[in-house]
Enzyme design. Structure first.
Site: not given
Ligand code: ADP
Ligand code: MG
Length: 401
Positions: A35, A358, A381, A208
């Site tokens: 950063r 993220g 975010g 999620k």
């Molecule tokens: P981002 O930060 O890119 O928005 P998220 O925080 O929503 O992504 O999700 C990332 C997490 O989701 C990772 O730690 C990953 O391990 C988890 N993940 C992805 N697929 C699965 C799955 N099938 N079961 C459990 N966890 C999962």
């Molecule tokens: Mg995340």
């Protein structure tokens, strides 16, 4: 079009530059200075053009007295000095006579940095959380603005919240521009939101559905196709009536998933297979089509047939936005889906490929695909809210050209 730092005449002016130096630290040592490096072009532009740079950032959260020492930004000022190859005057305060004198005496081409802006979130004398910085206290924004003449916002990661160090300052100076980093976020994410070159394909994954409802809805409106992977796929598959075994699922979001499926008919593309394990651990899994799950099967990644399907859906795409890993990429047995999507994006010709911050950004970097993407967002975010089509206060406060 927003004004960019290179549109400003900075010669002889005190330029307030809000950067994102919220670097990871361990025991006062910076563990990743990406950063700081990323902010160099904007700071260099200002000093190379005869401006007087006043640089500041937040670092971590300051809610209690023990957070003060922990989030001391002094090591970051030192790192900036090393990376930029020029002295950085550091004032160990967020206000007061020493800071005012240092700002007033700054010469052309010089750099001044002051303490963590979030020190203003906590009042140590009364031991209370005041959130003056984070809640955009009017006096604080006006005070910081009084230290300079023009304001450059280059902090995208905090642009989705109005703070004293962005909106507060901007409303008290004559001229505000975006730094080069913020300008790139506006060009790519803003571009995908306002005026995407089509076909426009979105890929959503991650943990999620509930984190990403707004984004899924917005992209179902805007994009031509929305491909779903990650743990969130199982909430959709269950809503369609599949047995998802022991896979992660948000049962309270099944109705919502049904609604989104109905709304996204023809647009929303779900995986056709997954890599399953019997436990949440990094041992070799079994590829199963989504209609063949046993009760103890836990889907931890998308399967090869899904990647083939995604490849077909991505053919000819001109804009691709990707947020959320396809599987548990942190485990090497369940990284193939995420690597596969990285490969698919890297091999698209003539497409704008945008990764929305993220964990997905971390995955692309960790897996070695960062340089193959058109843009990797620096905000988590903030990039989600931006993709939702929301107006971000930290961008709205920047002047138009
Ligand atoms: P981002 O930060 O890119 O928005 P998220 O925080 O929503 O992504 O999700 C990332 C997490 O989701 C990772 O730690 C990953 O391990 C988890 N993940 C992805 N697929 C699965 C799955 N099938 N079961 C459990 N966890 C999962
Ligand atoms: Mg995340």
């Amino acid at each position: 079009m927003k004004k960019i730092v290179s549109d400003l005449n900075v010669k002889g002016k005190k330029v307030l530059i809000r950067v994102d130096f919220n670097v990871p630290m361990k025991n006062g040592v910076i563990t990743d200075d990406t950063r700081v490096r990323a902010a160099l072009p904007t700071i260099k532009y200002v000093i190379d053009n005869g401006g007087k740079a006043i640089v500041f950032s937040h670092l971590g959260r300051v809610k209690a007295v023990e957070d003060i020492a922990k989030n001391d930004i002094t090591p970051v000022a030192k790192r900036l000095e090393e990376l930029i190859g020029k002295p950085v005057k550091f004032v160990n305060a967020t206000r007061g006579a020493e800071l005012e004198a240092a700002a007033a005496n700054l010469k052309e081409g010089e750099i001044l940095m002051f303490q963590n802006t979030r020190y203003e979130d906590f009042d140590a004398t009364t031991n209370t959380e005041t959130k003056k910085e984070s809640k955009n206290n009017a006096e604080l924004g006006a005070y910081w603005a009084s230290l300079g003449e023009v304001f450059v916002n280059d902090a995208f990661g905090t642009a989705h919240r109005a703070a004293a160090s962005n909106v507060g300052i901007a409303s008290n100076v004559k001229e505000t521009a975006a730094g080069f980093l913020l300008a790139k976020e506006i060009e790519f994410i803003g571009g995908a939101v306002d005026n995407p070159v089509r076909p426009y394909v979105a890929i959503l994954g991650g943990a999620k559905v509930s984190d990403k409802i707004g984004v899924i809805e917005a992209l179902l409106d805007k994009a031509d196709k929305v491909l779903i992977g990650g743990a969130m796929m199982f909430t959709f598959l269950k809503a369609q009536g599949y047995n998802i075994g022991a896979s992660r699922c948000e049962d309270d979001k099944l109705d919502l998933a049904k609604e989104l499926l109905a709304k996204g008919k023809g647009k929303l593309i779900l995986p056709v297979d997954a890599v399953c394990n019997k436990a949440f651990e990094d041992t070799k899994g079994t590829v199963k089509t989504i209609d063949k799950f046993d009760a103890d099967d836990m889907g931890l990644d998308v399967g090869p047939a899904t990647l083939d399907l995604f490849k077909k859906e991505l053919t000819g795409a001109k804009t691709v936005v990707w947020n959320g890993p396809m599987g548990v990429f942190e485990m090497k047995n369940y990284a193939a889906g995420t690597i596969g999507v990285c490969e698919l994006l890297a091999n698209l010709s003539g497409a704008k490929t945008i990764i929305g911050g993220g964990d997905s950004a971390a995955a692309a970097e960790q897996l070695g695909y960062a340089s193959k993407m058109s843009h990797i967002s620096t905000g988590g975010g903030a990039s989600l809210e931006y993709l939702e089509g929301k107006e971000l206060p930290g961008i709205a406060c920047v002047d138009d050209k």
